[in-house]
Design an enzyme around this catalytic site. Structure first.
Site: not given
Ligand SMILES: NC(=O)c1ccc[n+]([C@@H]2O[C@H](COP(=O)([O-])OP(=O)(O)OC[C@H]3O[C@@H](n4cnc5c(N)ncnc54)[C@H](O)[C@@H]3O)[C@@H](O)[C@H]2O)c1
Length: 374
Positions: A15, A74, A93, A95, A117, A269
């Protein structure tokens, strides 16, 4: 202001922090834009596109030494630490709560560092994280569908089914930004989709916008156990802000799942939501535990830099413009969302969670700004 755009040197990062369209906006506002040679190539923006937009293409030494505001994607990695200096503001970003060496490098160098972030609007939304969650969510069913194919080691099921043959079942755990976007794409592929959520308000909202197209269920350990048995593809999308992801899927639960089903743990993550999840890379994205294929790539949006760069810069550009137009200190004072993004000001840590994470001193932002010179 002299705004620099550095080329990302972290492995697998394609990116870039500013598109040629963004460069033109800044130039039109009277700013000077310096773009490091080849910075945009990974996102399909050649140097000439920036030059046509009015930017100057420069060397790595020049962009780091001349920029007043440096845009990156990054966090700086070790070879870049020596380039940090007083008078430079980094917008990227970071972190750093999880990165003590970088925190120390930022503090010792005297830079001002604003983290994408932690930019936070007064309603608690994180606008500069949202597009990456949208992208990871939309990629998750695509990655899952791929590994469900037999030659990839999967069950050999087509998520969309076909006339007279049942579709695949997708279980999304967490109905936030990632989960909603994953569900939208999985529905589009023709799968039968269930979302488990634990916020009733969020479920009411999802019910309104997705009514009839998904099954929405309250998340509990028992419900997860039951739903896992039915699923062909599981997408982990939970988040508890500021905490590690809860380990909702145990090894025992995996054993009860269908053989060669797939888990895409997007929450990796934050540690992942399965006991058996560990981070993987785009080079080697999957491994198998208890007969379940685990896809746990920690930077999923990195796979689609053309989309990710545009999605990211759409949301960062207005803040970059503010910083350039009003000066760093002026912009921080005007905009509370941007102020939340400030992690380090000229040697002082101004984000309490970062200071706490490393046992270092914390200076409230207003106090740090009162003595800042940049
Ligand atoms: N791997 C990657 O490349 C990547 C990229 C972007 C985001 N992420 C990660 O994805 C995850 C989700 O991000 P997001 O933006 O959707 O967050 P978000 O806050 O929008 O959504 C998370 C949801 O999880 C729900 N939740 C919490 N505990 C729960 C449980 N026990 N059971 C069911 N639901 C539950 C919350 O109520 C919320 O609605 C984060 O860890 C984020 O860091 C990873």
């Amino acid at each position: 202001m002299r705004v620099g755009v550095a080329r990302e040197i972290k492995p697998q990062e394609y990116r870039v922090a500013l598109t040629p369209a963004g460069a033109r906006e800044l130039v039109q506002r009277g700013h000077e834009v310096l773009v490091e040679a080849s910075a945009g190539v990974g996102s399909a923006f050649p140097d000439e596109a920036y030059e046509r937009a009015g930017a100057s293409v420069v060397s790595v030494d020049e962009v780091w030494s001349r920029a007043e505001l440096l845009l990156k994607v990054k966090e700086p990695i070790e070879p870049e630490y020596t380039r940090l200096r007083p008078g430079l503001t980094l917008f990227t970003y970071l972190h750093i709560a999880a990165d003590e060496p970088l925190t120390r490098a930022l503090v010792e160098s005297g830079v001002t560092a604003i983290a994408y972030e932690t930019v936070e609007t007064p309603d608690g939304a994180l606008p500069l994280l949202a597009p990456m969650s949208e992208i990871a969510g939309r990629l998750a069913p695509q990655a899952g569908a791929h590994y469900l194919e037999k030659p990839k080691g999967g069950r050999g099921i087509l998520l969309g089914g076909v006339a007279g043959v049942a579709p695949g079942r997708v279980l999304v755990i967490g109905g936030g930004m990632v989960g909603y976007n994953a569900a939208v794409i999985a529905i589009g592929m023709g799968a039968q989709v269930t979302i488990l959520e634990r916020s009733v308000d969020r479920m009411r909202y999802l019910e309104q916008i997705m009514s009839g197209r998904v099954t929405l269920l309250m998340s509990s350990s028992l419900q997860i156990e039951e739903s896992l048995k039915e699923a062909d593809l599981v997408i982990g999308a939970v988040l508890i802000p500021g905490a590690l992801a809860p380990k909702l899927i145990t090894r025992d639960m995996l054993r009860a799942m269908k053989d060669a089903s797939v888990l895409v743990d997007v929450a990796i993550d934050q540690g992942g939501c399965a006991e058996t999840s560990r981070p993987t890379t785009h080079d080697d994205p999957v491994y198998e535990v208890e007969g379940v294929i685990h896809y746990c790539v920690a930077n999923m949006p990195g796979a689609v830099p053309i989309t990710s760069t545009r999605g990211l810069t759409n949301v960062t550009l207005p803040y970059a413009e503010e910083l350039a137009d009003h000066g760093v200190l002026g912009a921080i004072r005007r905009d509370p969302a941007l102020a939340r993004g400030v992690n380090v000001v000229e040697g002082k840590i101004t984000y309490e969670a970062v200071a706490d994470a490393h046992g270092l001193g914390y200076t409230p932002l207003d106090d740090a700004l009162a003595t800042a010179v940049a």
